[in-house]
Scaffold this motif. Structure first.
Motif, PDB file in Angstrom:
ATOM      1  N   THR A   1      39.846  63.769  55.852  1.00  0.00           N
ATOM      2  CA  THR A   1      38.813  64.175  54.908  1.00  0.00           C
ATOM      3  C   THR A   1      37.444  64.012  55.567  1.00  0.00           C
ATOM      4  N   PHE A   2      36.490  64.814  55.108  1.00  0.00           N
ATOM      5  CA  PHE A   2      35.141  64.719  55.656  1.00  0.00           C
ATOM      6  C   PHE A   2      34.138  65.124  54.572  1.00  0.00           C
ATOM      7  N   PRO A   3      32.908  64.588  54.647  1.00  0.00           N
ATOM      8  CA  PRO A   3      31.886  64.965  53.668  1.00  0.00           C
ATOM      9  C   PRO A   3      31.308  66.334  54.027  1.00  0.00           C
ATOM     10  N   PHE A   4      31.099  67.162  53.005  1.00  0.00           N
ATOM     11  CA  PHE A   4      30.575  68.510  53.215  1.00  0.00           C
ATOM     12  C   PHE A   4      29.431  68.729  52.228  1.00  0.00           C
ATOM     13  N   LEU A   5      28.264  69.113  52.725  1.00  0.00           N
ATOM     14  CA  LEU A   5      27.095  69.345  51.889  1.00  0.00           C
ATOM     15  C   LEU A   5      26.974  70.839  51.645  1.00  0.00           C
ATOM     16  N   TYR A   6      27.019  71.243  50.367  1.00  0.00           N
ATOM     17  CA  TYR A   6      26.952  72.656  50.018  1.00  0.00           C
ATOM     18  C   TYR A   6      25.998  72.831  48.835  1.00  0.00           C
ATOM     19  N   HIS A   7      24.914  73.558  49.058  1.00  0.00           N
ATOM     20  CA  HIS A   7      23.880  73.768  48.037  1.00  0.00           C
ATOM     21  C   HIS A   7      23.405  72.446  47.444  1.00  0.00           C
ATOM     22  N   GLY A   8      23.189  71.470  48.301  1.00  0.00           N
ATOM     23  CA  GLY A   8      22.680  70.176  47.859  1.00  0.00           C
ATOM     24  C   GLY A   8      23.712  69.271  47.220  1.00  0.00           C
ATOM     25  N   GLU A   9      24.941  69.741  47.095  1.00  0.00           N
ATOM     26  CA  GLU A   9      26.004  68.939  46.491  1.00  0.00           C
ATOM     27  C   GLU A   9      26.957  68.471  47.592  1.00  0.00           C
ATOM     28  N   ARG A  10      27.227  67.168  47.574  1.00  0.00           N
ATOM     29  CA  ARG A  10      28.130  66.589  48.575  1.00  0.00           C
ATOM     30  C   ARG A  10      29.549  66.606  48.029  1.00  0.00           C
ATOM     31  N   LYS A  11      30.460  67.203  48.808  1.00  0.00           N
ATOM     32  CA  LYS A  11      31.871  67.255  48.422  1.00  0.00           C
ATOM     33  C   LYS A  11      32.703  66.649  49.550  1.00  0.00           C
ATOM     34  N   ILE A  12      33.819  66.052  49.183  1.00  0.00           N
ATOM     35  CA  ILE A  12      34.768  65.547  50.172  1.00  0.00           C
ATOM     36  C   ILE A  12      35.863  66.610  50.306  1.00  0.00           C
ATOM     37  N   LEU A  13      36.005  67.147  51.499  1.00  0.00           N
ATOM     38  CA  LEU A  13      36.995  68.188  51.756  1.00  0.00           C
ATOM     39  C   LEU A  13      38.059  67.669  52.703  1.00  0.00           C
ATOM     40  N   GLN A  14      39.185  68.333  52.681  1.00  0.00           N
ATOM     41  CA  GLN A  14      40.281  67.983  53.580  1.00  0.00           C
ATOM     42  C   GLN A  14      40.394  69.060  54.660  1.00  0.00           C
ATOM     43  N   ALA A  15      40.594  68.614  55.894  1.00  0.00           N
ATOM     44  CA  ALA A  15      40.718  69.551  57.010  1.00  0.00           C
ATOM     45  C   ALA A  15      41.999  69.257  57.776  1.00  0.00           C
ATOM     46  N   ALA A  16      42.608  70.304  58.292  1.00  0.00           N
ATOM     47  CA  ALA A  16      43.833  70.170  59.083  1.00  0.00           C
ATOM     48  C   ALA A  16      43.463  69.842  60.527  1.00  0.00           C
ATOM     49  N   LEU A  17      44.053  68.795  61.054  1.00  0.00           N
ATOM     50  CA  LEU A  17      43.835  68.438  62.463  1.00  0.00           C
ATOM     51  C   LEU A  17      44.818  69.177  63.377  1.00  0.00           C
ATOM     52  N   THR A  18      45.943  69.592  62.813  1.00  0.00           N
ATOM     53  CA  THR A  18      46.930  70.398  63.549  1.00  0.00           C
ATOM     54  C   THR A  18      47.228  71.631  62.696  1.00  0.00           C
ATOM     55  N   PRO A  19      46.345  72.625  62.696  1.00  0.00           N
ATOM     56  CA  PRO A  19      46.477  73.759  61.791  1.00  0.00           C
ATOM     57  C   PRO A  19      47.786  74.530  61.929  1.00  0.00           C
ATOM     58  N   ALA A  20      48.299  74.674  63.127  1.00  0.00           N
ATOM     59  CA  ALA A  20      49.533  75.450  63.314  1.00  0.00           C
ATOM     60  C   ALA A  20      50.701  74.812  62.566  1.00  0.00           C
ATOM     61  N   SER A  21      50.685  73.493  62.408  1.00  0.00           N
ATOM     62  CA  SER A  21      51.765  72.804  61.700  1.00  0.00           C
ATOM     63  C   SER A  21      51.527  72.730  60.200  1.00  0.00           C
ATOM     64  N   CYS A  22      50.288  72.919  59.782  1.00  0.00           N
ATOM     65  CA  CYS A  22      49.950  72.751  58.368  1.00  0.00           C
ATOM     66  C   CYS A  22      50.049  74.038  57.559  1.00  0.00           C
ATOM     67  N   TYR A  23      49.886  75.173  58.222  1.00  0.00           N
ATOM     68  CA  TYR A  23      49.865  76.430  57.487  1.00  0.00           C
ATOM     69  C   TYR A  23      50.990  77.329  57.949  1.00  0.00           C
ATOM     70  N   ALA A  24      51.731  77.843  56.987  1.00  0.00           N
ATOM     71  CA  ALA A  24      52.821  78.785  57.314  1.00  0.00           C
ATOM     72  C   ALA A  24      52.201  80.105  57.763  1.00  0.00           C
ATOM     73  N   GLU A  25      52.879  80.769  58.677  1.00  0.00           N
ATOM     74  CA  GLU A  25      52.348  82.035  59.180  1.00  0.00           C
ATOM     75  C   GLU A  25      52.562  83.144  58.209  1.00  0.00           C
TER      76      GLU A  25
END
Length: 157
Positions: free
Chosen positions: A133-157
């Protein structure tokens, strides 16, 4: 192939191979390919140096030590890992269930009994999905988002 362990007179444990094929043809066999720990163990029969008419089992263990690995690989702010532990009994575990037929019925079985422990990885296992997870600032609002560290394993083709 699976590893078995026996103890020598000195009390040191040595893994031995169970179920080795009958014909070797100078073929190297991969016993362990643990991407999580960066370890590959292979074996093959080679002529003995003492008696060239006799063959001995040669085992090769290749360990790649990821020098910039973190204690928690999913957290880039965690300290660098300084201790790496390799146990042949853990490396030889086969925890993926397989289907076997007994008495006309199909059962799921696994070849190891101690598969409940979570394995400490020294690098990303490319077959597994890692996220952070990482903090993301969007239009002045801070959100905690989740990011894939190994995208090929996380998303089906």
């Amino acid at each position: 192939m699976s590893c078995k362990t026996f103890f020598s007179d000195t009390g040191i444990a040595y893994p031995v191979l169970a179920g080795y094929p009958q014909s070797y043809d100078d073929e190297e066999v991969v016993l362990v390919n643990n991407k999580c720990k960066c370890v590959t163990v292979t074996s093959k029969f080679v002529p003995s140096k003492e008696n060239p008419e006799e063959e001995i089992l040669e085992r090769n263990i290749r360990i790649i030590v990821p020098l910039k690995s973190r204690e928690n690989i999913s957290d880039p702010t965690s300290p660098l890992r300084t201790t790496f532990v390799y146990r042949m009994t853990d490396l030889c575990k086969k925890c993926d269930p397989i289907e076997i037929e007994l008495g006309g019925e199909i059962y799921n079985a696994q070849q190891s009994t101690s598969c409940d422990d979570t394995e400490t990885c020294y690098t990303y296992n490319r077959d597994k999905c890692y996220t952070t997870t990482f903090p993301f600032l969007y239009h002045g609002e801070r959100k905690i988002l989740q990011a894939a560290l190994t995208p090929a394993s996380c998303y089906a083709e």
